[in-house]
Design a protein around this motif. Structure first.
Motif, PDB file in Angstrom:
ATOM      1  N   ALA A  56      33.855  39.362  35.456  1.00  0.00           N
ATOM      2  CA  ALA A  56      35.185  38.894  35.029  1.00  0.00           C
ATOM      3  C   ALA A  56      35.552  39.577  33.727  1.00  0.00           C
ATOM      4  O   ALA A  56      35.679  38.957  32.672  1.00  0.00           O
ATOM      5  CB  ALA A  56      35.183  37.374  34.886  1.00  0.00           C
ATOM      6  N   ASP A  57      35.730  40.870  33.825  1.00  0.00           N
ATOM      7  CA  ASP A  57      36.032  41.722  32.674  1.00  0.00           C
ATOM      8  C   ASP A  57      37.512  42.104  32.725  1.00  0.00           C
ATOM      9  O   ASP A  57      37.994  42.606  33.748  1.00  0.00           O
ATOM     10  CB  ASP A  57      35.152  42.977  32.725  1.00  0.00           C
ATOM     11  N   GLU A  58      38.237  41.887  31.630  1.00  0.00           N
ATOM     12  CA  GLU A  58      39.682  42.083  31.647  1.00  0.00           C
ATOM     13  C   GLU A  58      40.066  43.530  31.933  1.00  0.00           C
ATOM     14  O   GLU A  58      41.002  43.785  32.697  1.00  0.00           O
ATOM     15  CB  GLU A  58      40.285  41.634  30.320  1.00  0.00           C
ATOM     16  N   GLU A  59      39.362  44.482  31.358  1.00  0.00           N
ATOM     17  CA  GLU A  59      39.675  45.885  31.629  1.00  0.00           C
ATOM     18  C   GLU A  59      39.530  46.198  33.120  1.00  0.00           C
ATOM     19  O   GLU A  59      40.387  46.853  33.724  1.00  0.00           O
ATOM     20  CB  GLU A  59      38.745  46.803  30.829  1.00  0.00           C
ATOM     21  N   HIS A  60      38.452  45.692  33.720  1.00  0.00           N
ATOM     22  CA  HIS A  60      38.205  45.975  35.124  1.00  0.00           C
ATOM     23  C   HIS A  60      39.229  45.266  36.013  1.00  0.00           C
ATOM     24  O   HIS A  60      39.736  45.855  36.985  1.00  0.00           O
ATOM     25  CB  HIS A  60      36.785  45.546  35.494  1.00  0.00           C
ATOM     26  N   LEU A  61      39.571  44.023  35.679  1.00  0.00           N
ATOM     27  CA  LEU A  61      40.576  43.299  36.463  1.00  0.00           C
ATOM     28  C   LEU A  61      41.931  44.000  36.406  1.00  0.00           C
ATOM     29  O   LEU A  61      42.622  44.131  37.424  1.00  0.00           O
ATOM     30  CB  LEU A  61      40.701  41.865  35.944  1.00  0.00           C
ATOM     31  N   ARG A  62      42.317  44.470  35.223  1.00  0.00           N
ATOM     32  CA  ARG A  62      43.589  45.184  35.099  1.00  0.00           C
ATOM     33  C   ARG A  62      43.567  46.462  35.927  1.00  0.00           C
ATOM     34  O   ARG A  62      44.576  46.830  36.544  1.00  0.00           O
ATOM     35  CB  ARG A  62      43.878  45.514  33.636  1.00  0.00           C
ATOM     36  N   ALA A  63      42.416  47.137  35.940  1.00  0.00           N
ATOM     37  CA  ALA A  63      42.306  48.383  36.715  1.00  0.00           C
ATOM     38  C   ALA A  63      42.466  48.104  38.210  1.00  0.00           C
ATOM     39  O   ALA A  63      43.101  48.885  38.934  1.00  0.00           O
ATOM     40  CB  ALA A  63      40.965  49.055  36.430  1.00  0.00           C
ATOM     41  N   ILE A  64      41.896  47.006  38.692  1.00  0.00           N
ATOM     42  CA  ILE A  64      42.045  46.646  40.106  1.00  0.00           C
ATOM     43  C   ILE A  64      43.514  46.370  40.417  1.00  0.00           C
ATOM     44  O   ILE A  64      44.069  46.871  41.414  1.00  0.00           O
ATOM     45  CB  ILE A  64      41.180  45.421  40.450  1.00  0.00           C
ATOM     46  N   LEU A  65      44.161  45.581  39.566  1.00  0.00           N
ATOM     47  CA  LEU A  65      45.566  45.238  39.795  1.00  0.00           C
ATOM     48  C   LEU A  65      46.444  46.485  39.756  1.00  0.00           C
ATOM     49  O   LEU A  65      47.359  46.647  40.586  1.00  0.00           O
ATOM     50  CB  LEU A  65      46.031  44.223  38.752  1.00  0.00           C
ATOM     51  N   ASP A  66      46.184  47.381  38.819  1.00  0.00           N
ATOM     52  CA  ASP A  66      46.958  48.622  38.743  1.00  0.00           C
ATOM     53  C   ASP A  66      46.759  49.477  39.994  1.00  0.00           C
ATOM     54  O   ASP A  66      47.707  50.098  40.502  1.00  0.00           O
ATOM     55  CB  ASP A  66      46.560  49.419  37.497  1.00  0.00           C
ATOM     56  N   ALA A  67      45.517  49.511  40.482  1.00  0.00           N
ATOM     57  CA  ALA A  67      45.213  50.342  41.646  1.00  0.00           C
ATOM     58  C   ALA A  67      45.877  49.811  42.917  1.00  0.00           C
ATOM     59  O   ALA A  67      46.137  50.579  43.855  1.00  0.00           O
ATOM     60  CB  ALA A  67      43.702  50.439  41.847  1.00  0.00           C
ATOM     61  N   ASP A  84      26.942  40.273  38.430  1.00  0.00           N
ATOM     62  CA  ASP A  84      27.624  41.560  38.282  1.00  0.00           C
ATOM     63  C   ASP A  84      28.503  41.887  39.492  1.00  0.00           C
ATOM     64  O   ASP A  84      29.110  42.955  39.534  1.00  0.00           O
ATOM     65  CB  ASP A  84      26.610  42.691  38.037  1.00  0.00           C
ATOM     66  N   HIS A  85      28.609  40.946  40.435  1.00  0.00           N
ATOM     67  CA  HIS A  85      29.358  41.218  41.671  1.00  0.00           C
ATOM     68  C   HIS A  85      30.557  40.302  41.899  1.00  0.00           C
ATOM     69  O   HIS A  85      31.618  40.777  42.281  1.00  0.00           O
ATOM     70  CB  HIS A  85      28.420  41.119  42.883  1.00  0.00           C
ATOM     71  N   SER A  86      30.382  38.992  41.720  1.00  0.00           N
ATOM     72  CA  SER A  86      31.403  38.060  42.203  1.00  0.00           C
ATOM     73  C   SER A  86      32.245  37.344  41.151  1.00  0.00           C
ATOM     74  O   SER A  86      33.285  36.782  41.517  1.00  0.00           O
ATOM     75  CB  SER A  86      30.738  36.995  43.090  1.00  0.00           C
ATOM     76  N   PRO A  87      31.903  37.305  39.862  1.00  0.00           N
ATOM     77  CA  PRO A  87      32.722  36.524  38.924  1.00  0.00           C
ATOM     78  C   PRO A  87      34.174  36.972  38.825  1.00  0.00           C
ATOM     79  O   PRO A  87      35.049  36.165  38.481  1.00  0.00           O
ATOM     80  CB  PRO A  87      31.995  36.685  37.589  1.00  0.00           C
ATOM     81  N   GLY A  88      34.463  38.226  39.118  1.00  0.00           N
ATOM     82  CA  GLY A  88      35.844  38.685  39.073  1.00  0.00           C
ATOM     83  C   GLY A  88      36.702  38.130  40.202  1.00  0.00           C
ATOM     84  O   GLY A  88      37.933  38.252  40.165  1.00  0.00           O
ATOM     85  N   ALA A  89      36.075  37.499  41.200  1.00  0.00           N
ATOM     86  CA  ALA A  89      36.834  37.019  42.354  1.00  0.00           C
ATOM     87  C   ALA A  89      37.833  35.935  41.969  1.00  0.00           C
ATOM     88  O   ALA A  89      38.998  35.970  42.382  1.00  0.00           O
ATOM     89  CB  ALA A  89      35.875  36.500  43.434  1.00  0.00           C
ATOM     90  N   ALA A  90      37.400  34.953  41.186  1.00  0.00           N
ATOM     91  CA  ALA A  90      38.278  33.826  40.850  1.00  0.00           C
ATOM     92  C   ALA A  90      39.500  34.256  40.049  1.00  0.00           C
ATOM     93  O   ALA A  90      40.636  33.906  40.410  1.00  0.00           O
ATOM     94  CB  ALA A  90      37.493  32.741  40.117  1.00  0.00           C
ATOM     95  N   ALA A  98      45.343  36.027  46.599  1.00  0.00           N
ATOM     96  CA  ALA A  98      44.527  36.481  47.725  1.00  0.00           C
ATOM     97  C   ALA A  98      43.352  35.540  47.949  1.00  0.00           C
ATOM     98  O   ALA A  98      42.775  35.007  46.993  1.00  0.00           O
ATOM     99  CB  ALA A  98      44.018  37.896  47.461  1.00  0.00           C
ATOM    100  N   PRO A  99      42.953  35.346  49.202  1.00  0.00           N
ATOM    101  CA  PRO A  99      41.791  34.498  49.477  1.00  0.00           C
ATOM    102  C   PRO A  99      40.486  35.226  49.184  1.00  0.00           C
ATOM    103  O   PRO A  99      40.403  36.454  49.284  1.00  0.00           O
ATOM    104  CB  PRO A  99      41.925  34.207  50.979  1.00  0.00           C
ATOM    105  N   PRO A 121      27.724  30.703  39.257  1.00  0.00           N
ATOM    106  CA  PRO A 121      27.886  29.296  39.644  1.00  0.00           C
ATOM    107  C   PRO A 121      29.321  28.917  39.988  1.00  0.00           C
ATOM    108  O   PRO A 121      29.561  27.829  40.516  1.00  0.00           O
ATOM    109  CB  PRO A 121      27.409  28.533  38.407  1.00  0.00           C
ATOM    110  N   ASP A 122      30.282  29.793  39.688  1.00  0.00           N
ATOM    111  CA  ASP A 122      31.698  29.463  39.875  1.00  0.00           C
ATOM    112  C   ASP A 122      32.303  30.073  41.137  1.00  0.00           C
ATOM    113  O   ASP A 122      33.503  29.931  41.373  1.00  0.00           O
ATOM    114  CB  ASP A 122      32.501  29.922  38.652  1.00  0.00           C
ATOM    115  N   TYR A 123      31.492  30.756  41.930  1.00  0.00           N
ATOM    116  CA  TYR A 123      31.997  31.396  43.140  1.00  0.00           C
ATOM    117  C   TYR A 123      32.367  30.335  44.174  1.00  0.00           C
ATOM    118  O   TYR A 123      31.554  29.481  44.536  1.00  0.00           O
ATOM    119  CB  TYR A 123      30.926  32.335  43.703  1.00  0.00           C
TER     120      TYR A 123
END
Length: 293
Positions: A56-67, A84-90, A98-99, A121-123
């Motif tokens: 759940a890293d802001e730079e990475h989330l912004r990059a996904i949204l931009d892409a 290192d895999h799923s926290p960005g999902a929420a 998106a689901p 734990p938040d997935y």
């Protein structure tokens, strides 16, 4: 293994790595994640899927949204729930609607010594895919393959239109996977590897860490051979009097970064548990001995 210079990595920059597939690298390099977690965007039409949104890293989330551009995010897919895999999902779901679709939730208090310490734990998946289930969008179909071993909830995703397989941490492009009991299971891991080896339709692997695997069956064959060689090495170590895991690791993993010794020890333990199930060794408190044939 020496990590590449982080300044030379294309963080937050989408790269086309195959038909219908783009890759984004998260800025979380470590001895466990190599240059970082690789998020994949699947599809080149009106909607796309994201595989392994990462931390759940802001730079990475912004990059996904931009892409995403003008495309709709149809699904957020996770191969497993290490941190290192799923926290960005929420947060990605909150911003796009998106689901979250993919592996089942799994949280353990302790999964052994890892860089990310534990499961996420938040997935909270909106839909859990079972083995063989698919989801589809504009020009793409992803089919889930249950590949337990690294974790019990691990999935790979096959892109049916191109022959690509997204392998998460089950098969990586830079190192073998850590198999850490109690959830990590070497017997299941080897069975999952054997299953992938039988899948001749997979022509390329896109792992969550490391480079694209362009000769997947050759790599998997080598990985199976490597694991069998580890078994023989462990049996020789016990015969030589190294009966505790912490005694075996330095002798077996010469040249390995000592920061990785605890993780290597977990894989050795996983091998020993597998050998015990096959009546080849026996545990005696903290030591192990070889059973006579």
């Amino acid at each position: 293994m020496q990590l590449p210079d982080p300044s030379e990595r294309p963080y937050a920059t989408p790269e086309i790595v195959g038909p219908k597939v783009r890759r984004l690298l998260a800025r979380n390099p470590s001895p466990f994640t190599y240059t970082g977690t690789q998020t994949y965007l699947v599809g080149d039409g009106t909607d796309v899927a994201v595989i392994d949104p990462g931390p759940a890293d802001e730079e990475h989330l912004r990059a996904i949204l931009d892409a995403l551009g003008d495309a709709r995010l149809a699904a957020i897919c996770c191969t497993h729930t290490h941190r290192d895999h799923s926290p960005g999902a929420a947060p990605l779901a909150a911003r796009t609607g998106a689901p979250v679709i993919g592996c089942a939730a799994l949280t353990l208090a302790d999964d052994g010594p890892r860089a990310d310490a534990a499961f996420d734990p938040d997935y909270r998946p909106d839909r859990v895919l079972t083995d063989g289930e698919s989801l589809s969008g504009d020009g793409w179909t992803l089919t889930a393959l249950a590949t337990p071993g690294h974790t019990s909830n691990h999935l790979c995703f096959a892109l049916e239109e191109t022959g690509a397989l997204f392998t998460g941490d089950h098969v990586m492009g830079w190192s073998t996977s850590v198999v850490s009991p109690p959830d990590g299971d070497m017997s299941a891991y080897l069975a999952s590897l054997a299953r992938l080896y039988e899948r001749k339709q997979d022509t390329v692997y896109f792992p969550a860490h490391g480079p694209v695997v362009e000769k997947p069956h050759q790599l998997v064959r080598g990985m199976l051979g490597h694991r069998r060689a580890r078994e023989r090495q462990i049996l020789r170590q016990i015969a030589a009097g190294h009966t505790r895991v912490e005694e075996m690791v330095p002798a077996m993993y010469k040249g390995l970064d000592e920061r990785l010794f605890p993780a290597a020890g977990r894989s050795v333990l996983a091998h020993l548990i597998d050998l015990e199930r096959r009546a080849m060794v026996r545990r005696e408190e903290e030591t192990w001995r070889v059973l006579e044939e």
